[in-house]
Structures are given as structure tokens and as C-alpha cells.
Design a protein around this motif. Structure first.
Motif, PDB file in Angstrom:
ATOM      1  N   SER A  32      -5.211 -10.119  16.353  1.00  0.00           N
ATOM      2  CA  SER A  32      -6.269  -9.631  17.232  1.00  0.00           C
ATOM      3  C   SER A  32      -6.566 -10.678  18.299  1.00  0.00           C
ATOM      4  N   PRO A  33      -7.223 -10.287  19.391  1.00  0.00           N
ATOM      5  CA  PRO A  33      -7.553 -11.266  20.445  1.00  0.00           C
ATOM      6  C   PRO A  33      -8.390 -12.433  19.939  1.00  0.00           C
ATOM      7  N   GLU A  34      -9.157 -12.215  18.874  1.00  0.00           N
ATOM      8  CA  GLU A  34     -10.008 -13.289  18.336  1.00  0.00           C
ATOM      9  C   GLU A  34      -9.247 -14.188  17.364  1.00  0.00           C
ATOM     10  N   GLY A  35      -7.964 -13.881  17.100  1.00  0.00           N
ATOM     11  CA  GLY A  35      -7.179 -14.714  16.202  1.00  0.00           C
ATOM     12  C   GLY A  35      -7.174 -14.249  14.765  1.00  0.00           C
ATOM     13  N   GLY A  36      -7.702 -13.077  14.476  1.00  0.00           N
ATOM     14  CA  GLY A  36      -7.661 -12.534  13.121  1.00  0.00           C
ATOM     15  C   GLY A  36      -6.472 -11.600  12.941  1.00  0.00           C
ATOM     16  N   LEU A  37      -6.324 -11.099  11.726  1.00  0.00           N
ATOM     17  CA  LEU A  37      -5.248 -10.146  11.435  1.00  0.00           C
ATOM     18  C   LEU A  37      -5.675  -8.765  11.898  1.00  0.00           C
ATOM     19  N   ARG A  38      -4.816  -8.098  12.679  1.00  0.00           N
ATOM     20  CA  ARG A  38      -5.096  -6.744  13.134  1.00  0.00           C
ATOM     21  C   ARG A  38      -4.087  -5.792  12.485  1.00  0.00           C
ATOM     22  N   VAL A  39      -4.600  -4.828  11.730  1.00  0.00           N
ATOM     23  CA  VAL A  39      -3.747  -3.849  11.059  1.00  0.00           C
ATOM     24  C   VAL A  39      -4.149  -2.462  11.540  1.00  0.00           C
ATOM     25  N   GLU A  53       0.820  -1.214   0.000  1.00  0.00           N
ATOM     26  CA  GLU A  53       0.000   0.000   0.000  1.00  0.00           C
ATOM     27  C   GLU A  53       0.856   1.268   0.000  1.00  0.00           C
ATOM     28  N   GLY A  54       2.182   1.118   0.265  1.00  0.00           N
ATOM     29  CA  GLY A  54       3.077   2.264   0.175  1.00  0.00           C
ATOM     30  C   GLY A  54       3.496   2.885   1.488  1.00  0.00           C
ATOM     31  N   TRP A  55       3.248   2.201   2.611  1.00  0.00           N
ATOM     32  CA  TRP A  55       3.613   2.768   3.904  1.00  0.00           C
ATOM     33  C   TRP A  55       5.124   2.863   4.043  1.00  0.00           C
ATOM     34  N   LYS A  56       5.595   3.900   4.742  1.00  0.00           N
ATOM     35  CA  LYS A  56       7.032   4.099   4.911  1.00  0.00           C
ATOM     36  C   LYS A  56       7.641   2.997   5.757  1.00  0.00           C
ATOM     37  N   TRP A  57       6.918   2.524   6.762  1.00  0.00           N
ATOM     38  CA  TRP A  57       7.431   1.479   7.636  1.00  0.00           C
ATOM     39  C   TRP A  57       6.306   0.579   8.116  1.00  0.00           C
ATOM     40  N   LEU A  58       6.679  -0.637   8.467  1.00  0.00           N
ATOM     41  CA  LEU A  58       5.749  -1.596   9.063  1.00  0.00           C
ATOM     42  C   LEU A  58       6.423  -2.214  10.275  1.00  0.00           C
ATOM     43  N   GLU A  59       5.676  -2.400  11.329  1.00  0.00           N
ATOM     44  CA  GLU A  59       6.137  -3.191  12.467  1.00  0.00           C
ATOM     45  C   GLU A  59       5.220  -4.401  12.561  1.00  0.00           C
TER      46      GLU A  59
END
Length: 681
Positions: free
Chosen positions: A354-361, A257-263
Motif C-alpha cells: 500500500s502507499p503507506e507501506g503496509g500489505l495490500r491484499v 485461503e484457497g484462492w485459485k491464483w495469486l499475483e
């Protein structure tokens, strides 16, 4: 005929119907014991009574009635003469030796090895398939442990616990370990067998999917005898590897998506976004088709909700449909957010689970070093349109002198082209204005509240404190000690959701905030103020920063809001408390919550076992360690009546020791009418 001398009066064991089915399938395996019926003179009547075998006789009768057995079918009988009929009946029922459970387990295993399925075995013996699976699982325990069980060296409950793991070597190791501990309960066996494993309910397991873990060669431990929430994933290293791989794959799409950084990490510490500015994106607009679909769903939801609003209990189908509608409507509200490409280039995102086991962005966070440079503001109050603004200074005698790159204006032209006011004069004038503003604001509480709310909201949501003339600051503690699961706790999730809700309600531009807040109703302002102020609370113990009065105020605040940490979701577990304190404190906790007798029962255990047993004992008890208790002996009581706040004096005699004394220990009188320990000293 059935004899009245049969000692069996109470129905027990296999039902007549099941026994009839078994006889129909394999024939009668044991004949009946009968006695001749005699008349008053002692002469045989030609009839026989059945003192032993009455249930078999009833089963045969049922088969005849169902036309599955001929009325004239021969039934083997043993004719007994002499003795007492009741004695025969009692002997048949008492002298028989019950089958050892291990023999049944092995028999089921033999039947399966001969080709019968679990379903076939279940049908043949009139038990459920799950019972067959349990028996087969017990038969698969280490042969060494089965031999010990056969000699009564282990209980059936202990054997059930050993089935959690199919590793015979591990089972035998736990058994050897069990010989050196006082506590040999099934709970301890299960805990040792699953040590280091990841529960299937863990968000990491939910994220990678248990089937994917199994396909990768991972072993899932299951407990067929107790609820296990899906079991345990034994290979922790494999779980972490699969989690890392899936997060890396998912993050590649986010990076595109073009973000400068990801953690990227399974978890982030609570408060990891403090000090970062959050971008405000635009929700993607709904198409006409999506708008129509949303309206239809909302209309159906409103209709159903209105129809059943007064009903105490919703019909199951209606309840399920309302849940489906809520989920579908929530999906419309959670549609993707778009950001300006220029902002994306200087911002980043956090990718986690996420607490439910999904992807949290969590997208759109700008670090201070990546902020666009701020253009300096002009201090001149006048001449804003000048191409070359003037600079003011002082002459040697202290009088004002104005220098400018522009030609000096002729005195006759001053009225048409006035020079800018000097800094000194401007400071003096605005000092007068500041005092007047303070005086006026002090007499208008509603405007003062609005101004404070405006200043603090700028700090929390915009990070532009200079946009307000109020020199108020608000600090939010980034916890130095991160407790396990802090970011996924119920309060953390509630705060995050509330913050996001306010973020979406506020205007994007900070200069629009004042007018927006001015238009809000009083309740909305109060709610926003409460949220903003709440973020500044620091009731954390800091070894390097002794603040006894601040912590005493935290106690007062807890009483004012009626804080209950048990209701807030905190539980005394091995990780959160019990495994990190002395045995004396563990026993004290159990005694307070469950009584001294319960504490005495675990007093002989070693520290690790004691902590585990205490966790089970304290579950759902509402017990809290002293630092988490809301003390019931307030020095000041706050009573809210409408819009007025009434401050009352001390509520107890100064001479009495407070039951909330931090150095005190709860006494044994803290029991309420229901017999439950009161979770406060």
C-alpha cells in the motif's frame, strides 16, 4: 569596577551564565585587563576599571552571588597604564583570530577518542548533543576533503552535504565530478551522493522496516544538517530482495485461503482489475462484546465531537483522543470479509504494498475464463413448465409451423392446452412493445435516468449487461502508458475508495439492482451516476487514435468541473516531466513560474542538473505543463442553477486568439496581483 570604555555594547556569543559555568568547571583561562581609576587631579584612587574582560568579570560576579566563588578569590589582572581604554577594548575583540571550524571539529573528535561521550562534550561546551554529532560527522569526512576545506577550497555548506555518505571514496568521486560542472551547490552534492538510493519514506522501505534492512547489513545514509525524512537506504538490491522475500512470506498465508491464483508484486499498473468480476463477500459479524465496545467508542466520540464542535482550535489532548477513537472505529469497519468456498476456488487475489507501506491484499477477482458456464435461456414466452419445449419454424409457403417432440394437441383441446407462440410472431409482438416502451420512456425522464443508471451500473459492478433491455455500453480505458506512481496517486486512491463504497452499498444479486435503485433518493442516484459515468472518461492522448474533438470536449469537461491538476496532486519532477523534455522547455517552465531571472540562473547547467534545479524551483509553485492546464477561455460556459442547466454562447470574440491555444506560449503578462504566475495560458 566595569569601565564605560568597553566597546562591546551588544550581547553576542556565549551567555554570561554559560561563561560562568565554564569558569566554574575549568577556572579562568584568561585574566582581565585593568586600568587605575584616577581622580580629577590625576591621582590614583585605589580602584581599577575593566575596559577589556567585562563579560568575564560579570561571570565571576555571578559565581560569587551564587556562592560558588569566594569574594576574596584572587583573579589575575594585567595593569595597563597610558594609552586609550577604548583602544584596548577594541583591540582585544578585533585582533583575536576566530577558531577555524575544522579545528573545533577535530577537537571534538579528539575528546571523544579520549573517552568522553557525546553527552559529556555537549555539557562541557554548553551545546546540544545534536550539535556535537554534527561536528563529529563533519570531522569524519574524507581527510582529502578536510584538507581542501582547511584551505578554503570548500564551503561549510558543501562540507555538510558531503556528510550524507560515510564512504570516503564516493565522497572524493563526487568532489572530482563537481570540478567539471558549473553548479557546485550543496543540493547537487547531496543528490549525487544519494543517487540510486531508496528514500526511507518510500513505501518499500516502510514495508520491510529500516531496522530489518540495517540488520541485514544495509547502509542508511543520513543528513544531520537538513530534513531527510529518515534518510536513504543505499543498497537498492538488498531493499528489493527483502521486499520480495517479505511479500512471498505474506502471500503464503493468503494462498492458504484457497484462492485459485495469486499475483504478487510491489506495485500493479493502474486498472489491473479491469475486465475481472469482483466477488461480494460478507463482513464477519461482530460479537456481542465487540458490538458493546464499538457502541462505547462511538458514544465517546459523539460526546467529544458535540462538546467541542463550536471551538476553533481543539485542545491537544482532545484532538489526540478523537484521532484514537476514529482509528479504533475504522478498525471495526475494516474487519475481514468471508467468501463462499466455491467462489474462492475460481477467483484470485492481488498482493502488493500500500502507499503507506503496509500489505495490500485485493481479494476475490474472477477472470473471464474462470467464470462458471452460463445456462442457456429459453426464448419461449409461454409453456415455461413444459418438459419438452417446442421449436417454431416456417412452412414452404411462409406460414407458421410448430414442431414438437410432444404429441400434437387435438384442436378441440387448444383452449385447455395452447401451443407456444412461434418465434416470428413473438418477434413481431415484442417489436410493437419495444416501440411503445421507447415512446413512453421518452416522456418520463426520471424513469429513463433510472433505466440508464441501472444499465451502466450493471456494466461497472456486475458485468452482466444482458440483464438490461437498454443497449448501452460503457468502456473504461486501461492506460497504455503507465506513469510512475499512477496507481498510488491521490485521484486513483480516491476513485478506488469511492468504488469500494458503492460496491458495498449495492445489492449482491444483479436481479435485485432495479428495485434497490428505485428505492434510493435522487441525490444517491445522481452520485452513483456521476461515479459510473466518470469511469468512462478517456482524455488520454493515444498516438494511434487521433481524436481532436474528443480532446476538445475533455477541455470543456475540465472547465465544467473546475479541474486543477496541481490541487489534484500532480507535481513537475525530474521523473514526471522535467527530465523528459528539452532544456528549452525546462527554462520556459521556470520562467513562467518564477520569472526570467530564475530561468537565467540555471540556463548554463547541463540537462540533468538543470532538471533537478528546476524541480526545486517549481516546488509548490502550482505550475503545470500545457496539456494539464484547465484553459480559461471556454467556448461554452455551463451554469448550474438549482436543477436547471443554462447553456451560454461563446464568451470571447472569434477574432481573438485564445489564451488556451494549444500551440501558443504563455506570455509574461500572466501574473496575478500577488506576483505569482498564473498556471494557465
Amino acid at each position: 569596577m566595569l569601565s564605560q570604555s568597553n566597546v562591546r555594547r551588544i550581547k553576542a556569543g556565549v551567555s554570561i551564565e554559560e561563561l560562568a559555568e565554564d569558569i566554574a568547571r575549568r577556572g579562568l583561562l584568561q585574566g582581565l585587563s585593568v586600568r587605575p581609576v584616577v581622580d580629577g587631579a590625576g591621582t590614583e584612587t585605589g580602584m581599577f576599571e575593566i575596559p577589556a574582560g567585562g563579560r568575564r568579570y560579570r561571570a565571576l560576579e555571578l559565581l560569587v552571588k551564587q556562592k560558588r566563588l569566594a569574594r576574596t578569590a584572587a583573579v589575575p589582572c594585567i595593569v595597563r597604564e597610558g594609552g586609550i581604554a577604548e583602544e584596548d577594548s577594541l583591540a582585544e575583540n578585533v585582533q583575536r583570530a576566530p577558531l577555524h571550524p575544522l579545528d573545533q571539529f577535530r577537537a571534538f573528535l579528539t575528546l571523544r577518542e579520549k573517552g568522553q561521550s557525546e553527552e559529556d562534550i555537549a555539557a562541557a561546551f554548553f551545546v546540544s548533543v545534536n550539535v556535537v554529532k554534527q561536528r563529529l560527522k563533519l570531522a569524519s569526512v574524507s581527510p582529502k576533503l578536510l584538507d581542501i576545506y582547511a584551505e578554503d577550497g570548500l564551503t561549510l555548506e558543501q562540507m555538510m552535504a558531503f556528510t550524507v555518505s560515510g564512504d570516503h571514496e564516493r565522497q572524493e568521486g563526487v568532489f572530482e565530478r563537481l570540478q567539471h560542472t558549473y553548479d557546485k551547490s550543496a543540493y547537487v552534492i547531496r543528490r549525487w551522493l544519494t543517487e540510486g538510493a531508496v528514500r526511507a519514506s518510500d513505501k518499500r522501505a516502510q514495508f520491510i522496516d529500516i531496522d530489518a534492512y540495517a540488520d541485514a547489513g544495509g547502509t542508511v545514509l543520513r543528513d544531520l544538517f537538513h530534513g531527510d525524512d529518515g534518510g536513504w537506504l543505499q543498497d537498492t538490491a538488498l531493499v528489493n530482495q527483502l521486499v520480495a522475500e517479505k511479500l512471498r512470506t505474506e502471500s503464503e498465508a493468503i494462498a492458504a485461503e484457497g484462492w485459485k491464483w495469486l499475483e504478487v508484486a510491489p506495485d500493479f499498473a493502474y486498472g489491473n482489475t479491469y475486465g475481472l468480476r469482483r466477488l461480494r463477500g460478507e463482513l464477519q459479524p461482530l460479537s456481542a462484546k465487540e458490538e458493546a465496545a464499538r457502541d462505547a467508542l462511538q458514544a465517546e466520540y459523539d460526546t467529544l465531537h458535540g462538546e467541542y464542535e463550536s471551538v476553533d482550535e481543539l485542545p491537544e489532548q482532545v484532538d489526540e483522543r478523537l484521532a484514537e477513537l476514529e482509528t479504533a472505529l475504522a478498525a471495526f469497519d475494516e474487519r475481514p470479509v468471508t467468501f463462499d468456498p466455491g467462489e474462492i476456488a475460481r477467483a484470485g487475489a492481488f498482493v502488493s504494498i500500500s502507499p503507506e507501506g503496509g500489505l495490500r491484499v485485493e481479494r476475490g477477482y474472477v477472470r473471464p475464463e474462470d467464470e462458471a458456464p452460463v445456462e442457456p435461456e429459453s426464448n419461449a414466452a409461454e409453456g415455461e413448465g413444459d418438459d419438452q419445449p417446442a421449436a417454431a419454424s416456417l412452412n414452404d409457403d411462409g406460414s407458421d409451423r410448430v414442431s414438437s417432440a410432444a404429441p400434437q394437441a387435438d384442436p378441440e383441446d387448444e383452449e385447455e392446452d395452447p401451443s407456444p407462440i412461434s418465434d416470428r410472431l413473438l418477434s413481431e409482438l415484442t417489436a410493437h412493445r419495444t416501440l411503445a416502451l421507447r415512446d413512453a420512456l421518452g416522456r418520463q425522464p426520471d424513469v429513463a435516468f433510472l433505466a440508464a443508471l441501472h444499465a451502466l451500473t450493471l456494466r461497472v459492478f456486475y458485468h452482466y449487461g444482458s440483464d438490461s433491455c437498454l443497449e448501452l455500453d460503457l468502456k473504461s480505458l486501461a492506460f497504455s502508458a503507465q506513469a510512475p506512481g499512477l496507481d498510488d496517486s491521490a485521484p486513483a486512491r480516491t476513485i478506488h475508495a469511492r468504488h469500494e463504497s458503492w460496491l458495498n452499498a449495492l445489492p449482491k444479486a444483479s436481479e435485485e439492482l432495479w428495485s434497490a435503485l428505485a428505492e434510493w433518493d435522487a441525490d444517491s442516484r445522481f452520485e452513483l451516476f456521476a461515479h459510473v459515468i466518470s469511469l468512462s472518461v478517456n482524455a488520454a492522448h493515444e498516438a494511434w487514435n487521433r481524436r481532436p474533438r474528443a480532446l476538445a470536449h475533455a477541455d470543456q469537461l475540465a472547465r465544467a468541473v473546475d479541474l486543477d491538476m496541481a490541487a489534484a496532486g500532480w507535481r513537475p519532477t525530474v521523473d514526471s516531466f522535467l527530465g523528459r523534455v528539452t532544456k528549452a522547455r525546462i527554462l520556459q517552465a521556470v520562467a513562467e513560474a518564477r520569472g526570467q531571472a530564475a530561468a537565467d540562473r540555471i540556463a548554463h547547467l547541463k540537462k540533468g542538473h538543470m532538471a533537478a534545479e528546476a524541480e526545486a524551483l517549481l516546488a509548490n509553485s502550482g505550475w503545470l505543463p500545457q496539456p494539464l492546464r484547465t484553459l480559461e477561455h471556454p467556448e461554452i460556459e455551463l451554469e448550474m442553477t438549482g436543477s436547471e442547466t443554462i447553456v451560454a454562447g461563446p464568451a470571447a470574440n472569434d477574432g481573438e486568439k485564445s489564451v488556451g491555444d494549444r500551440d501558443g506560449i504563455a506570455d509574461n503578462d500572466g501574473i496575478d496581483d500577488a506576483g505569482q504566475t498564473v498556471a494557465a495560458e
